[in-house]
Design an enzyme around this catalytic site. Sequence first.
Site, PDB file in Angstrom:
ATOM      1  N   HIS A   1      37.226  38.145  38.420  1.00 23.66           N
ATOM      2  CA  HIS A   1      37.606  36.751  38.669  1.00 23.66           C
ATOM      3  C   HIS A   1      36.593  36.130  39.621  1.00 23.66           C
ATOM      4  O   HIS A   1      35.840  36.836  40.295  1.00 23.66           O
ATOM      5  CB  HIS A   1      39.000  36.663  39.308  1.00 23.66           C
ATOM      6  CG  HIS A   1      40.112  37.114  38.422  1.00 23.66           C
ATOM      7  ND1 HIS A   1      40.543  36.387  37.335  1.00 23.66           N
ATOM      8  CD2 HIS A   1      40.899  38.225  38.463  1.00 23.66           C
ATOM      9  CE1 HIS A   1      41.547  37.024  36.741  1.00 23.66           C
ATOM     10  NE2 HIS A   1      41.775  38.145  37.404  1.00 23.66           N
TER      11      HIS A   1
ATOM     12  N   GLU B   1      45.958  31.454  33.089  1.00 21.14           N
ATOM     13  CA  GLU B   1      46.015  30.020  33.317  1.00 21.14           C
ATOM     14  C   GLU B   1      45.799  29.676  34.790  1.00 21.14           C
ATOM     15  O   GLU B   1      46.044  28.564  35.205  1.00 21.14           O
ATOM     16  CB  GLU B   1      47.379  29.492  32.852  1.00 21.14           C
ATOM     17  CG  GLU B   1      47.639  29.736  31.375  1.00 21.14           C
ATOM     18  CD  GLU B   1      49.041  29.346  30.951  1.00 21.14           C
ATOM     19  OE1 GLU B   1      49.841  28.971  31.838  1.00 21.14           O
ATOM     20  OE2 GLU B   1      49.329  29.415  29.747  1.00 21.14           O
TER      21      GLU B   1
END
Length: 299
Positions: free
Chosen positions: A37, A106
């Site tokens: 990430h 999301e």
Amino acid sequence: MVRVGVVLLPQERWARARARWLRAEELGFDHAWTYDHLAWRDLADEPWFATVPLLAAAAAVTERIGLGTWVASPNFRHPVPFAKDVMGLDDVSGGRFVLGVGAGGEGWDAGVLGPAPTRGVRTRRFAEFLEVLDALLTQPVTDHAGEFYEAHAARMIPGTIARPRPPFVVAANGPRAMALAARYGQGWATYGPVPDDDVAADLAQESWWEGLARMVEGFDEIAAGRTVGRWLNLDGAPRFSLTSAALAVEGVERAAALGFGDVVVHWPRPSGVYGGDERELERFAAELPRLRTLEPAPR
């Protein structure tokens, strides 16, 4: 044989993180992972380092342990440059790299480069991402023109040490993503069903295992006899696995009974998400030789 891995979040400078990755190998874990990430959930304003250089550094100082992304996604990656990164990690690790890959959530990553895609767009993009990555990593030159990606004479020379390419462990909870895992994956990865926060802790834990069993049945139907390994993130459950070594051992045993051949836990953090006592990790690691004698239930 059941194999057990550990996730180390990319939060420490390498001067300190190096010892922890080495310790994961010394403790006997079969594989070690980090998140892919740009930032993550409640830790978005804490230190967070890039995945590829971290895994390259870990590969350079370790010898045996498998190394991987848990998990990479198209949220901020294009398959052409990322395939080069995968080839590099495969090379530095001597073929030990495993590509954990998913559609992308999301959360923060989804919109950092622009408007976040809808769920349907995300699923189509993921299918194309896997298709192009697979092509790039199995042939020296690739051309592709699709809905989301293009590749024009993209070269991957000399190719990977792992043949025909590094294993794909495809994260999937729903049927469309499970179908992609069955098609492209050497492994299917899941964190299980989303826990119900309104249920008492003990009941929520049992409900999670029941939901996981239903997911396994669903994947069995979709995979239709294909040989695809099963990988479980044990910390998708309501209770953090390393709350105690005993709980983690129980989790691995229950996972094996559902057919999972690989189970992943998280290195305890001082507090907050995955907060726990590192001594429980040490106690759990002492059980790894016995846990390896478990045979996953046939699926």
